[in-house]
Design an enzyme around this catalytic site. Structure first.
Site, PDB file in Angstrom:
ATOM      1  N   SER A   1       0.884  -1.244  -0.317  1.00 46.00           N
ATOM      2  CA  SER A   1       0.016  -0.110  -0.046  1.00 46.00           C
ATOM      3  C   SER A   1       0.868   1.059  -0.050  1.00 46.00           C
ATOM      4  O   SER A   1       0.405   2.426  -0.230  1.00 46.00           O
ATOM      5  CB  SER A   1      -0.849   0.082   1.236  1.00 46.00           C
TER       6      SER A   1
ATOM      7  N   LYS B   1       0.230   3.379  -3.059  1.00 50.71           N
ATOM      8  CA  LYS B   1      -0.863   4.434  -3.209  1.00 50.71           C
ATOM      9  C   LYS B   1      -0.705   5.733  -3.595  1.00 50.71           C
ATOM     10  O   LYS B   1      -1.109   6.204  -4.395  1.00 50.71           O
ATOM     11  CB  LYS B   1      -1.823   3.962  -2.187  1.00 50.71           C
TER      12      LYS B   1
ATOM     13  N   TYR C   1      -3.149  -3.264 -10.529  1.00 57.21           N
ATOM     14  CA  TYR C   1      -3.192  -3.053  -8.914  1.00 57.21           C
ATOM     15  C   TYR C   1      -2.133  -4.179  -8.072  1.00 57.21           C
ATOM     16  O   TYR C   1      -1.369  -3.782  -7.382  1.00 57.21           O
ATOM     17  CB  TYR C   1      -4.517  -3.002  -8.423  1.00 57.21           C
TER      18      TYR C   1
ATOM     19  N   TYR D   1      -3.640   4.271   7.687  1.00 61.79           N
ATOM     20  CA  TYR D   1      -5.145   3.616   7.626  1.00 61.79           C
ATOM     21  C   TYR D   1      -5.909   4.206   8.852  1.00 61.79           C
ATOM     22  O   TYR D   1      -6.014   5.576   8.972  1.00 61.79           O
ATOM     23  CB  TYR D   1      -5.042   2.027   7.902  1.00 61.79           C
TER      24      TYR D   1
ATOM     25  N   VAL E   1       1.371  -3.387   4.199  1.00 66.21           N
ATOM     26  CA  VAL E   1       1.188  -4.535   4.981  1.00 66.21           C
ATOM     27  C   VAL E   1       2.619  -5.462   4.651  1.00 66.21           C
ATOM     28  O   VAL E   1       2.803  -6.373   5.251  1.00 66.21           O
ATOM     29  CB  VAL E   1       0.175  -5.348   4.551  1.00 66.21           C
TER      30      VAL E   1
END
Length: 305
Positions: free
Chosen positions: A61, A64, A189, A241, A259
């Protein structure tokens, strides 16, 4: 600085025992739980490291904000934010709930999985291959590492087990937030999440964000100032998050976790920071990496607020 970093890493290494490596993606479960490393690159291009700073891991992530930057450069901003929102979700990064509960059904922001899948779908290219090549080349450019590549073992592992992301993507397609072939979007992705890096790569990305998109070695602009500001703002409000608020209070710098154990951090006009610690807390953040950044922020007075 190196002595201070070594001390911070070793003091906080004990916290790795309180978390667990990600296992829902089978290949991520192979990481060494006790690993903990950091790299800092300051605005004078001085590099400082400690711990397992050169251990390779997949970006997950942390990709992103970089893909968001691409989407903002490829599209009119009004188009991007007609597809994805700007607000913190307050929910886990892989939650599907608000895709059904919100009146708009639009993903809350680009830092959660649903929103990131949308921004990935906005990357321009005439074919899947062209989009993948453009994406990988952009990661290489912003990290200043031409050797960055996709870890296909992790990619295949994610693709086999990514049913939750697949469910999100088909909901998003049904509600008009994804155009084109859903499986092609998901494939891209999964590949972006499987790019293999180390903390030096993350610190370099963080430095390019800290300097508002200008490469400190060459003077080349790799990001527009406005895109850099937008990306860092999302990192502050949504990057950790549903622990983003607490992180802003305790650490107070733009950051994005993944993660795979990585954390990308950027201190405006000062430095980029890369942290690696694959032992995660229940919210998916590096449990010892958070402590490292908290100590570092306090000792170097990094808090931007």
């Amino acid at each position: 600085m190196n002595n201070m970093l070594n001390e911070i890493v070793e003091i906080n290494r004990r916290h790795t025992s309180n978390g667990n490596v990600a296992s829902y993606i089978p290949d991520l479960g192979k990481a060494c739980k006790e690993d903990l490393g950091i790299c800092i690159i300051d605005k004078d291009n001085k590099i400082y490291t400690a711990g397992e700073y050169d251990t390779k891991f997949t970006i997950q992530s942390v990709s992103k904000p970089i893909v968001l930057a691409m989407a903002l450069m490829d599209n009119d901003w009004s188009h991007v934010f007609s597809k994805v929102g700007m607000e913190p979700s307050g929910d886990p990064f892989n939650s599907i709930m608000k895709l059904e509960m919100n009146d708009t059904k639009k993903p809350c922001n680009p830092m959660i999985n649903a929103g990131a899948i949308v921004t990935t779908s906005l990357i321009k290219g005439d074919s899947v291959e062209e989009k993948e090549e453009r994406m990988l080349n952009f990661f290489r450019k912003i990290a200043k590492n031409d050797k960055l590549s996709i870890n296909y073992d992790v990619y295949n592992s994610e693709k086999r087990t990514g049913d939750r992301n697949r469910a999100m993507a088909y909901l998003l397609k049904n509600d008009g937030f994804i155009e084109g072939d859903v499986e092609e979007v998901l494939d891209l992705y999964f590949k972006q999440c499987s790019i293999e890096i180390d903390t030096v790569d993350l610190a370099r990305i963080g430095t390019n964000l800290a300097t508002y998109g200008v490469d400190i070695e060459t003077g080349e602009r790799v990001l527009s100032e406005s895109v850099s500001r937008m990306v860092k703002t999302f990192m502050v409000t949504c990057g950790m998050y549903d622990a983003s608020g607490e992180f802003a209070i305790r650490v107070g710098i733009p950051a994005k976790s993944g993660v795979g154990g990585g954390i990308l951090a950027s201190v405006p006009n000062r430095m980029g920071i890369g942290v690696y610690g694959p032992s995660l807390d229940k919210k998916g953040n590096s449990i010892a990496g958070l402590r490292v950044l908290e100590d570092l922020s306090r000792m170097l007075k990094l808090n931007i607020f």
